[in-house]
Design an enzyme around this catalytic site. Structure first.
Site, PDB file in Angstrom:
ATOM      1  N   GLN A  31      -4.403  -1.806  10.007  1.00  0.00           N
ATOM      2  CA  GLN A  31      -4.350  -3.089   9.316  1.00  0.00           C
ATOM      3  C   GLN A  31      -4.910  -4.202  10.201  1.00  0.00           C
ATOM      4  O   GLN A  31      -4.585  -4.290  11.388  1.00  0.00           O
ATOM      5  CB  GLN A  31      -2.891  -3.391   8.908  1.00  0.00           C
ATOM      6  N   LYS A  69       0.849  -1.205   0.000  1.00  0.00           N
ATOM      7  CA  LYS A  69       0.000   0.000   0.000  1.00  0.00           C
ATOM      8  C   LYS A  69       0.881   1.250   0.000  1.00  0.00           C
ATOM      9  O   LYS A  69       0.619   2.201  -0.734  1.00  0.00           O
ATOM     10  CB  LYS A  69      -0.925  -0.003   1.223  1.00  0.00           C
ATOM     11  N   ASP A 124     -10.688   2.914   4.678  1.00  0.00           N
ATOM     12  CA  ASP A 124     -11.029   1.488   4.554  1.00  0.00           C
ATOM     13  C   ASP A 124     -12.547   1.289   4.447  1.00  0.00           C
ATOM     14  O   ASP A 124     -13.011   0.221   4.056  1.00  0.00           O
ATOM     15  CB  ASP A 124     -10.545   0.728   5.800  1.00  0.00           C
TER      16      ASP A 124
HETATM   17  N1  GUN Z   1      -6.648  -6.971   6.235  1.00  0.00           N
HETATM   18  C1  GUN Z   1      -7.008  -7.627   5.111  1.00  0.00           C
HETATM   19  N2  GUN Z   1      -7.600  -6.787   4.235  1.00  0.00           N
HETATM   20  C2  GUN Z   1      -7.619  -5.569   4.826  1.00  0.00           C
HETATM   21  C3  GUN Z   1      -8.096  -4.289   4.429  1.00  0.00           C
HETATM   22  O1  GUN Z   1      -8.643  -4.100   3.338  1.00  0.00           O
HETATM   23  N3  GUN Z   1      -7.923  -3.283   5.333  1.00  0.00           N
HETATM   24  C4  GUN Z   1      -7.347  -3.471   6.545  1.00  0.00           C
HETATM   25  N4  GUN Z   1      -7.244  -2.442   7.356  1.00  0.00           N
HETATM   26  N5  GUN Z   1      -6.898  -4.650   6.943  1.00  0.00           N
HETATM   27  C5  GUN Z   1      -7.035  -5.691   6.094  1.00  0.00           C
END
Ligand code: GUN
Length: 295
Positions: free
Chosen positions: A100, A56, A123
Site C-alpha cells: 500500500q 480491499k 497493482d
Molecule cells: N494508494 C492509493 N491507491 C493505491 C493503489 O491502488 N495501490 C496501492 N498499493 N496503494 C495505493
C-alpha cells in the site's frame, strides 16, 4: 430545465464484477479446494491507507478469496520491507499482493515496486507490467485505469476517434490512462491530450474534450462552463470538504458535480463512481494471477 447527464454507476458495476468473480471463484474452489489469495503489506499508521486496505480485505473475503494483511511499523527499514516482499514472492500460497502506498519517506518506492514479482504484481505498478501495457502485451493493468476502461466498455461509451483529455500525469492514473486510451482497442483508439501543472491554455483544451478524465487532485476544479456540451466526464478525485451535516464533511471529486451534470452526457459521481471499481479490478487481477498459476 436542461436534461441532466446519465450517471455511470461504479458501485453497481463493481458489484456486478464482484458477483461474476464470486461465481468463478466458487468453481475454482470446487476443483482445487483453494480460492485465490490476495495479500497486502502496509507500513506505518496512515489512517487512509488502513481504511483502503481494510476495504480491499473485506471485498476479497466477500467473494471467496483468501486475504491477509501484513502490518509493519513506521520505522521499518527498507531492507526489512524488501525482505517481506521476498517472502511473499516466494510464498506459493499467495497469488498476488500489493504494497500500500504512500510509504514512509525513508523508503525508496521505486526499489520496493521493482522487488515485487511481476507475476504477483496485481497493482500493475512494476515497470515490467507498465512496459508490457505500453506495447499492448498482456499485463496487469493498475486498478483505477482498468476500472475506468471497464466503465467505458460496459456503458458502451464511444471512444474511437474522440478527443480524450486527461487531467493529471501520475504513474497510477493519468499516465497509464493516456496509454490505454490511445491504443488500437475499443474502448481506446482516442486522440489523447494530457494536461498537467505546466500546461498552458488548460481551459481551452478542456473545452475540446469529448471524454474528460479528471485526476488532478483538486476538489471541484472542473466547473460547468469549462466542459463541452455532451462530454463524458470521469472523476477520479476524492476529497473531504467541510459540510453542515452530522459528519462535518462531505465527499467531492475533482469535478463540480452539480454544475457539470447539467452539461455532460455521462458522468461518474463521487462517491460511487470510479472508487468502487478500483477494488473490483484489483480483485480481478488477483483472480487472473491465480488462474494463470493453475493453467
Ligand atoms: N494508494 C492509493 N491507491 C493505491 C493503489 O491502488 N495501490 C496501492 N498499493 N496503494 C495505493
Amino acid at each position: 430545465m436542461k436534461p441532466q447527464a446519465k450517471l455511470i454507476d461504479g458501485k453497481k458495476t463493481a458489484k456486478k464484477i464482484k458477483d461474476e468473480l464470486k461465481a468463478e471463484i466458487a468453481a475454482i474452489v470446487d476443483e482445487h479446494d483453494k480460492g485465490p489469495h490476495l495479500a497486502a503489506i502496509i507500513v506505518g499508521d496512515d489512517p487512509a491507507s488502513k481504511t483502503y486496505v481494510a476495504s480491499k480485505e473485506r471485498a476479497a473475503k466477500s467473494i471467496g478469496m483468501t486475504s491477509s494483511t501484513y502490518t509493519y511499523p513506521e520505522e521499518t527499514t527498507e531492507e526489512e520491507l524488501l525482505a517481506a516482499i521476498d517472502f511473499l514472492n516466494a510464498d506459493k500460497e499467495v497469488d498476488g499482493f500489493i504494497v500500500q502506498l504512500p510509504l514512509p519517506a525513508h523508503i525508496d518506492v521505486d526499489k520496493v515496486i521493482e522487488r515485487i514479482d511481476p507475476a504477483k504484481d496485481v497493482d500493475g505498478f512494476h515497470p515490467m507490467n507498465v512496459g508490457k501495457m505500453a506495447i499492448g502485451q498482456p499485463a496487469f493493468i493498475s486498478a483505477t485505469p482498468a476500472g475506468i476502461m471497464e466503465l467505458l466498455k460496459r456503458y458502451k461509451i464511444e471512444t474511437v476517434g474522440k478527443h480524450c483529455v486527461i487531467l493529471g500525469r501520475s504513474n497510477i492514473v493519468g499516465s497509464p490512462m493516456s496509454i490505454l486510451m490511445s491504443k488500437k482497442t475499443n474502448p481506446g483508439n482516442a486522440t489523447v491530450t494530457i494536461c498537467h501543472s505546466k500546461t498552458q491554455n488548460m481551459a481551452e483544451i478542456i473545452k475540446t474534450a469529448d471524454i474528460l478524465i479528471c485526476a488532478i487532485g483538486q476538489p471541484q476544479f472542473v466547473k460547468g462552463n469549462m466542459v463541452k456540451d455532451g462530454a463524458v466526464v470521469i472523476d477520479v478525485g476524492i476529497h473531504r470538504i467541510p459540510a453542515k451535516n452530522e459528519k462535518g464533511y462531505r465527499l467531492v471529486g475533482d469535478v463540480d458535480f452539480d454544475e457539470v451534470v447539467q452539461k455532460a452526457s455521462y458522468i461518474t459521481p463521487v462517491p460511487g463512481g470510479v472508487g468502487p471499481m478500483t477494488i473490483a479490478m484489483l480483485l480481478k487481477n488477483t483472480f487472473i494471477a491465480a488462474t494463470k498459476k493453475l493453467s
